[in-house]
Design a protein around this motif. Structure first.
Motif, PDB file in Angstrom:
ATOM      1  N   GLY A  35      45.865 -69.974  82.730  1.00  0.00           N
ATOM      2  CA  GLY A  35      44.564 -69.620  83.299  1.00  0.00           C
ATOM      3  C   GLY A  35      44.723 -68.577  84.389  1.00  0.00           C
ATOM      4  N   PRO A  36      43.671 -67.810  84.611  1.00  0.00           N
ATOM      5  CA  PRO A  36      43.734 -66.761  85.629  1.00  0.00           C
ATOM      6  C   PRO A  36      43.701 -67.338  87.044  1.00  0.00           C
ATOM      7  CG  PRO A  36      41.517 -66.926  84.767  1.00  0.00           C
ATOM      8  CD  PRO A  36      42.371 -67.861  83.950  1.00  0.00           C
ATOM      9  N   VAL A  37      44.233 -66.582  87.979  1.00  0.00           N
ATOM     10  CA  VAL A  37      44.205 -66.948  89.391  1.00  0.00           C
ATOM     11  C   VAL A  37      42.806 -66.675  89.933  1.00  0.00           C
ATOM     12  CG1 VAL A  37      45.047 -66.249  91.672  1.00  0.00           C
ATOM     13  CG2 VAL A  37      46.655 -66.514  89.779  1.00  0.00           C
ATOM     14  N   TRP A  38      42.255 -67.648  90.643  1.00  0.00           N
ATOM     15  CA  TRP A  38      41.021 -67.447  91.407  1.00  0.00           C
ATOM     16  C   TRP A  38      41.455 -67.359  92.866  1.00  0.00           C
ATOM     17  CZ3 TRP A  38      38.225 -72.132  88.818  1.00  0.00           C
ATOM     18  CH2 TRP A  38      37.882 -71.788  87.523  1.00  0.00           C
ATOM     19  N   PRO A  39      41.666 -66.141  93.368  1.00  0.00           N
ATOM     20  CA  PRO A  39      42.204 -65.975  94.728  1.00  0.00           C
ATOM     21  C   PRO A  39      41.145 -66.257  95.792  1.00  0.00           C
ATOM     22  CG  PRO A  39      41.714 -63.849  93.774  1.00  0.00           C
ATOM     23  CD  PRO A  39      41.451 -64.873  92.701  1.00  0.00           C
ATOM     24  N   PRO A  40      41.594 -66.433  97.024  1.00  0.00           N
ATOM     25  CA  PRO A  40      40.629 -66.599  98.113  1.00  0.00           C
ATOM     26  C   PRO A  40      39.828 -65.316  98.287  1.00  0.00           C
ATOM     27  CG  PRO A  40      42.862 -66.410  98.978  1.00  0.00           C
ATOM     28  CD  PRO A  40      42.971 -66.463  97.490  1.00  0.00           C
ATOM     29  N   ARG A  41      38.604 -65.461  98.785  1.00  0.00           N
ATOM     30  CA  ARG A  41      37.729 -64.305  99.012  1.00  0.00           C
ATOM     31  C   ARG A  41      37.245 -64.322 100.450  1.00  0.00           C
ATOM     32  NH1 ARG A  41      35.687 -61.702  94.504  1.00  0.00           N
ATOM     33  NH2 ARG A  41      36.488 -62.559  92.575  1.00  0.00           N
ATOM     34  N   ARG A  42      37.023 -63.132 100.965  1.00  0.00           N
ATOM     35  CA  ARG A  42      36.448 -62.963 102.296  1.00  0.00           C
ATOM     36  C   ARG A  42      35.236 -62.066 102.142  1.00  0.00           C
ATOM     37  NH1 ARG A  42      42.137 -62.737 103.817  1.00  0.00           N
ATOM     38  NH2 ARG A  42      42.587 -64.789 104.667  1.00  0.00           N
ATOM     39  N   TRP A  58      46.098 -60.119  96.736  1.00  0.00           N
ATOM     40  CA  TRP A  58      45.892 -60.925  95.532  1.00  0.00           C
ATOM     41  C   TRP A  58      45.475 -60.079  94.351  1.00  0.00           C
ATOM     42  CZ3 TRP A  58      47.154 -65.921  95.075  1.00  0.00           C
ATOM     43  CH2 TRP A  58      47.365 -66.645  96.249  1.00  0.00           C
ATOM     44  N   ASP A  59      45.897 -60.517  93.144  1.00  0.00           N
ATOM     45  CA  ASP A  59      45.411 -59.940  91.891  1.00  0.00           C
ATOM     46  C   ASP A  59      45.279 -61.090  90.897  1.00  0.00           C
ATOM     47  OD1 ASP A  59      47.980 -60.430  90.758  1.00  0.00           O
ATOM     48  OD2 ASP A  59      48.661 -58.429  91.294  1.00  0.00           O
ATOM     49  N   GLU A  60      45.016 -60.780  89.625  1.00  0.00           N
ATOM     50  CA  GLU A  60      44.752 -61.830  88.631  1.00  0.00           C
ATOM     51  C   GLU A  60      45.978 -62.679  88.295  1.00  0.00           C
ATOM     52  OE1 GLU A  60      46.066 -58.136  86.721  1.00  0.00           O
ATOM     53  OE2 GLU A  60      44.370 -58.518  88.020  1.00  0.00           O
ATOM     54  N   ALA A  61      47.168 -62.258  88.697  1.00  0.00           N
ATOM     55  CA  ALA A  61      48.380 -62.995  88.347  1.00  0.00           C
ATOM     56  C   ALA A  61      49.097 -63.628  89.535  1.00  0.00           C
ATOM     57  CB  ALA A  61      49.357 -62.066  87.620  1.00  0.00           C
ATOM     58  N   GLY A  62      48.712 -63.268  90.769  1.00  0.00           N
ATOM     59  CA  GLY A  62      49.404 -63.828  91.924  1.00  0.00           C
ATOM     60  C   GLY A  62      49.185 -63.043  93.190  1.00  0.00           C
ATOM     61  N   TYR A  63      50.216 -63.062  94.054  1.00  0.00           N
ATOM     62  CA  TYR A  63      50.118 -62.471  95.391  1.00  0.00           C
ATOM     63  C   TYR A  63      51.343 -61.611  95.675  1.00  0.00           C
ATOM     64  CZ  TYR A  63      49.868 -62.120 100.462  1.00  0.00           C
ATOM     65  OH  TYR A  63      49.814 -61.639 101.745  1.00  0.00           O
ATOM     66  N   GLU A  64      51.129 -60.515  96.386  1.00  0.00           N
ATOM     67  CA  GLU A  64      52.220 -59.660  96.843  1.00  0.00           C
ATOM     68  C   GLU A  64      51.961 -59.295  98.292  1.00  0.00           C
ATOM     69  OE1 GLU A  64      54.007 -55.292  95.791  1.00  0.00           O
ATOM     70  OE2 GLU A  64      53.418 -56.579  94.122  1.00  0.00           O
ATOM     71  N   ALA A  77      41.459 -48.886  97.684  1.00  0.00           N
ATOM     72  CA  ALA A  77      40.010 -48.851  97.872  1.00  0.00           C
ATOM     73  C   ALA A  77      39.517 -50.217  98.340  1.00  0.00           C
ATOM     74  CB  ALA A  77      39.326 -48.433  96.582  1.00  0.00           C
ATOM     75  N   GLU A  78      40.072 -51.302  97.769  1.00  0.00           N
ATOM     76  CA  GLU A  78      39.657 -52.647  98.183  1.00  0.00           C
ATOM     77  C   GLU A  78      39.998 -52.906  99.642  1.00  0.00           C
ATOM     78  OE1 GLU A  78      40.090 -54.912  93.905  1.00  0.00           O
ATOM     79  OE2 GLU A  78      41.029 -55.772  95.662  1.00  0.00           O
ATOM     80  N   ALA A  79      41.186 -52.454 100.086  1.00  0.00           N
ATOM     81  CA  ALA A  79      41.579 -52.658 101.482  1.00  0.00           C
ATOM     82  C   ALA A  79      40.640 -51.917 102.425  1.00  0.00           C
ATOM     83  CB  ALA A  79      43.018 -52.201 101.698  1.00  0.00           C
ATOM     84  N   ILE A  80      40.238 -50.728 102.035  1.00  0.00           N
ATOM     85  CA  ILE A  80      39.313 -49.955 102.873  1.00  0.00           C
ATOM     86  C   ILE A  80      37.959 -50.649 102.939  1.00  0.00           C
ATOM     87  CG2 ILE A  80      38.043 -47.779 103.030  1.00  0.00           C
ATOM     88  CD1 ILE A  80      40.596 -46.459 101.821  1.00  0.00           C
ATOM     89  N   ILE A  81      37.460 -51.122 101.806  1.00  0.00           N
ATOM     90  CA  ILE A  81      36.170 -51.820 101.774  1.00  0.00           C
ATOM     91  C   ILE A  81      36.239 -53.093 102.608  1.00  0.00           C
ATOM     92  CG2 ILE A  81      34.580 -53.097 100.275  1.00  0.00           C
ATOM     93  CD1 ILE A  81      35.199 -50.929  98.133  1.00  0.00           C
ATOM     94  N   ARG A  82      37.337 -53.860 102.503  1.00  0.00           N
ATOM     95  CA  ARG A  82      37.492 -55.074 103.307  1.00  0.00           C
ATOM     96  C   ARG A  82      37.465 -54.761 104.797  1.00  0.00           C
ATOM     97  NH1 ARG A  82      40.653 -56.929  99.212  1.00  0.00           N
ATOM     98  NH2 ARG A  82      42.491 -55.860  99.955  1.00  0.00           N
TER      99      ARG A  82
END
Length: 136
Positions: A38-45, A53-59, A101-106
């Motif tokens: 099953g896919p990862v449902w990562p934490p959201r802010r 986070w991505d669909e497979a884990g964390y880096e 782009a996601e980091a900038i939006i966050r």
């Protein structure tokens, strides 16, 4: 580096809690991968997936002698181990910060306007109005 994991299942959702520890004397970049079906449902802010986070884990990067708690959910049934430390490598001191782009939006924070702007003065409680406001 080592990874400790615990799993809890509730109503068909598997919650995975992780602790990553860096025993090295230098910062290390690492990757943790989900091993459950099953896919990862990562934490959201604020509705945006948390950094790393991505669909497979964390880096991410962990400071020397640092510890980082991580957690995610998935529909996959529990397994042992639920996640694995796929790789780690020294994180160079001059290594540039990843700017996506996601980091900038966050970095913008919550996009909703403050309540004082969104609610007209005549609808706000009387004690929140500026002095001199007339009753509607």
């Amino acid at each position: 580096m080592y990874l400790r994991a615990t799993v809890h299942e509730a109503d068909g959702v598997t919650l995975v809690s992780l602790v990553v520890r860096n025993d090295a004397d230098e910062p290390r970049r690492f990757r943790v991968a989900n091993r459950l079906d099953g896919p990862v449902w990562p934490p959201r802010r604020h509705g945006t997936v948390a950094a790393g986070w991505d669909e497979a884990g964390y880096e991410g990067v962990l400071a020397a002698s640092g510890t980082r708690p991580l957690g995610y959910a998935t529909r996959g049934p529990p397994a042992d181990p639920p996640a694995e430390l796929v790789w780690s490598e020294p994180a160079g001191a001059s290594e540039p910060e990843a700017t996506s782009a996601e980091a900038i939006i966050r970095s913008f924070g919550d996009p909703r306007p403050p309540a004082a702007v969104a609610i007209p003065a005549y609808l706000r409680p009387w004690d929140e109005r500026e002095s001199g406001d007339d009753r509607p």
